[in-house]
Write a protein that holds these residues in place. Structure first.
Motif, short mmCIF file in Angstrom:
data_model
loop_
_atom_site.label_atom_id
_atom_site.label_comp_id
_atom_site.label_asym_id
_atom_site.label_seq_id
_atom_site.Cartn_x
_atom_site.Cartn_y
_atom_site.Cartn_z
N ILE A 311 0.46 -1.18 0.14
CA ILE A 311 0.16 -0.08 0.06
C ILE A 311 0.68 1.66 0.28
CG2 ILE A 311 -0.40 -0.23 2.67
CD1 ILE A 311 -3.12 1.21 -0.04
N HIS A 312 1.94 1.33 0.51
CA HIS A 312 2.93 2.47 0.19
C HIS A 312 3.60 2.61 -0.84
CE1 HIS A 312 3.02 2.28 5.14
NE2 HIS A 312 2.85 1.54 5.00
N LEU A 313 3.60 1.65 -1.59
CA LEU A 313 4.17 1.76 -2.88
C LEU A 313 3.43 2.43 -4.23
CD1 LEU A 313 6.39 -1.99 -2.52
CD2 LEU A 313 6.74 0.89 -2.66
N TYR A 314 2.36 1.75 -3.42
CA TYR A 314 0.89 2.57 -3.71
C TYR A 314 1.04 3.96 -3.83
CZ TYR A 314 -4.11 4.35 -4.55
OH TYR A 314 -5.28 5.23 -5.33
N TYR A 315 0.91 4.39 -2.56
CA TYR A 315 0.87 5.71 -2.79
C TYR A 315 2.43 6.32 -3.56
CZ TYR A 315 -2.57 5.92 0.31
OH TYR A 315 -4.03 5.80 1.28
N ASN A 316 3.40 5.75 -3.24
CA ASN A 316 4.35 6.33 -4.25
C ASN A 316 4.24 7.01 -6.05
OD1 ASN A 316 6.21 5.92 -2.20
ND2 ASN A 316 7.43 4.50 -2.65
N ILE A 317 3.10 5.91 -6.38
CA ILE A 317 3.14 5.78 -7.71
C ILE A 317 1.88 7.01 -7.75
CG2 ILE A 317 1.20 4.61 -9.36
CD1 ILE A 317 3.04 1.68 -8.28
N ILE A 318 1.19 6.87 -7.05
CA ILE A 318 0.14 7.91 -7.58
C ILE A 318 0.86 9.28 -6.86
CG2 ILE A 318 -1.82 6.33 -7.70
CD1 ILE A 318 -2.42 7.94 -5.04
N SER A 319 1.79 9.40 -6.02
CA SER A 319 2.24 11.14 -5.85
C SER A 319 1.56 11.71 -5.33
CB SER A 319 2.90 11.92 -7.36
OG SER A 319 3.58 11.08 -7.77
N PRO A 321 0.59 11.85 -0.45
CA PRO A 321 0.68 12.06 0.72
C PRO A 321 0.45 10.17 1.04
CG PRO A 321 0.50 13.91 0.94
CD PRO A 321 0.18 13.09 -0.44
N CYS A 322 1.20 9.36 2.46
CA CYS A 322 1.16 7.96 2.27
C CYS A 322 -0.42 8.09 3.31
CB CYS A 322 2.34 7.50 3.20
SG CYS A 322 1.37 5.39 3.35
N GLU A 332 9.41 2.16 14.77
CA GLU A 332 9.77 0.78 14.33
C GLU A 332 9.25 -0.03 12.74
OE1 GLU A 332 11.14 -4.38 14.45
OE2 GLU A 332 10.18 -3.34 16.17
N LEU A 333 8.00 0.32 12.69
CA LEU A 333 6.75 0.76 11.16
C LEU A 333 7.13 1.32 10.17
CD1 LEU A 333 3.34 -1.51 12.68
CD2 LEU A 333 5.25 -1.95 10.40
N LEU A 334 7.43 2.55 11.40
CA LEU A 334 6.70 3.95 10.18
C LEU A 334 8.85 4.24 10.19
CD1 LEU A 334 5.60 6.69 12.44
CD2 LEU A 334 5.17 6.02 10.33
N ARG A 335 10.08 3.29 10.25
CA ARG A 335 11.16 3.63 9.89
C ARG A 335 11.10 2.79 8.24
NH1 ARG A 335 14.72 -0.49 10.07
NH2 ARG A 335 13.76 -1.55 11.81
N LYS A 336 10.31 1.04 8.88
CA LYS A 336 10.27 0.38 7.75
C LYS A 336 9.88 0.99 6.24
CE LYS A 336 11.19 -4.14 10.71
NZ LYS A 336 9.95 -5.18 10.88
N TYR A 337 8.35 1.72 6.41
CA TYR A 337 7.60 2.36 5.39
C TYR A 337 8.68 3.23 5.23
CZ TYR A 337 3.77 -0.58 7.77
OH TYR A 337 3.19 -2.08 8.26
N SER A 338 9.37 3.72 5.66
CA SER A 338 9.97 5.38 5.15
C SER A 338 10.99 4.82 4.17
CB SER A 338 10.25 5.44 6.45
OG SER A 338 11.44 4.94 7.08
#
Length: 420
Positions: A311-319, A321-322, A332-338
């Motif tokens: 889902i985070h890469l979806y937001y990368n594609i549509i440019s 904010p996630c 810890e999760l936020l670090r992985k998602y960043s």
């Protein structure tokens, strides 16, 4: 598209079944070019607020996502995306010999309207309430009827089994949050069964476990197939000579009465001479020997990020904010998602493409058809299995159906971000 179906042809097409996005019509007329064919007809949802189950046209983001694959964008312009996606994309993973893309045929005005009226009484009420044939369409997909064998020898019957296997593995993605860690221990299918039971959509949870069917163990495959007979739901249907004899007509079956199972087995035995144990052995052997579920599982496993990562890469594609990261407090999760958000666009697109291909593989169906092999036959175009209990060889063929591309924007609508 040389073939054209006219209004007068509608009477020759009868209801075969349907899913969320398409309705299947079976040919009963006498035209040699249509014998043994089914027509896959697009449906429209009556509730315009509901998202489309499959992708028919591409958004600008989808054009960029899929544009590097030759032929896909052109297929959208020619109104044949489902056919192209099956033959260009899915066949690479599932094997071209197990994918039938069909051919697009033109349909004259009023054919769909008349066909829709003709089959209305055969459709499950809840399907009628939810959707209708798209009477404004001008084409449909003509596909071989894989509940039959072409040129079936006189006197021999064809048995076909449709299996909606669902996801056959437990995810292990590092992007799955601690509160959703149960996904690593319980199959998505099992979780959805309990949700449906809680919502009152089913009266009994299925005994079927996808991990058994995909295990590669004949004993566990036997267990999986046995479980279908008590709770087929929309996962298991049996056809004899093209006619449905067991399972739900419209994919909405809950459980079946023991008498219905017994009658089905009696009918199967009369037509084929096979007892239940023989039938399960035949189906298990074909699944095992063909290797088709291994290909399906490998395709499903293209999703190695889970929706919680993809889902985070979806937001990368549509440019944009996630929106997911905004609601997360786990550092810890936020670090992985960043780290995911720092990936280049082409890498993000590759992961999302694999995720969507996997989603198609998790939701498609497998059709396996059998007929007794005539004694002395050595040059059959089909593979075969030998059933010791009845001393008989059977030709079989295996095809994947319902291989539509999943809409990109459906990723953001996923409940609890766990399923397409």
């Amino acid at each position: 598209m040389e073939v054209v179906l006219h209004e007068g042809d509608a009477k020759d097409w009868v209801y075969k079944g349907e899913g969320a996005a398409n309705l299947i019509l079976s040919y009963t007329g006498s035209s040699p070019s249509m014998l043994g064919k089914v027509l896959r007809v697009k449906k429209i949802l009556k509730d315009k607020g509901q998202p489309a189950p499959n992708c028919i046209v591409f958004s600008s983001h989808e054009e960029h996502l899929w544009g590097k694959i030759p032929g896909l964008l052109e297929s959208v312009k020619n109104d044949c995306l489902p056919q192209a996606y099956a033959t260009i994309v899915m066949s690479q993973h599932l094997g071209a010999n197990h994918v039938d893309g069909g051919v697009r045929v033109r349909v004259s005005k009023n054919f769909f309207e008349l066909a829709g009226k003709n089959v209305l009484d055969n459709r499950p009420a809840w399907r009628v309430n939810a959707s209708a044939i798209d009477a404004g369409a001008d084409s449909a997909l003509l596909i071989s009827d894989h509940t039959l064998f072409s040129g079936n020898p006189r006197g021999s019957s064809c048995i076909a089994v449709e299996i909606k296997a669902k996801c056959g593995f437990l995810p292990s993605s590092e992007y799955i949050s601690k509160e959703n860690s149960i996904k690593k221990q319980v199959t998505r299918y099992k979780m959805h069964q309990h949700l449906k039971f809680h919502l009152g959509e089913i009266s009994k949870t299925s005994e079927y476990d996808p991990l058994d069917l995909f295990s590669g163990s004949k004993e566990r495959i036997h267990m999986a197939i046995k479980s279908f007979f008590s709770t087929p739901q929309n996962n298991f249907r049996i056809f004899v000579d093209g006619s449905l004899v067991f399972g739900g007509m419209g994919g909405g079956a809950d459980s079946v009465h023991p008498n219905e199972t017994e009658k089905c087995l009696e009918d199967l035995s009369k037509v084929t001479g096979l007892q239940l144990s023989d039938f399960i052995e035949l189906l298990s052997e074909a699944i095992f020997k063909s290797g088709v579920l291994g290909k399906l599982l490998a395709t499903q496993k293209l999703d190695d990020h889970d929706i919680e990562g993809a889902i985070h890469l979806y937001y990368n594609i549509i440019s944009q904010p996630c929106l997911v990261c905004k609601s997360i407090t786990d550092t810890e999760l936020l670090r992985k998602y960043s780290t995911l958000h720092s990936l280049p666009l082409d890498k993000s697109e590759k992961i999302v493409r694999d995720f969507l291909i996997s989603a198609t593989a998790k939701d498609c169906s497998l059709m396996i058809s059998f007929r007794p092999r005539q004694s002395g036959t050595t040059d059959s175009e089909y593979d075969s299995v030998f059933l010791d209990s009845v001393n008989q060889s059977y030709d079989y063929k295996a095809y994947f159906i319902d291989l539509d591309v999943k809409p990109l924007d459906k990723m953001v609508l996923l409940p609890s971000r766990e399923n397409v």
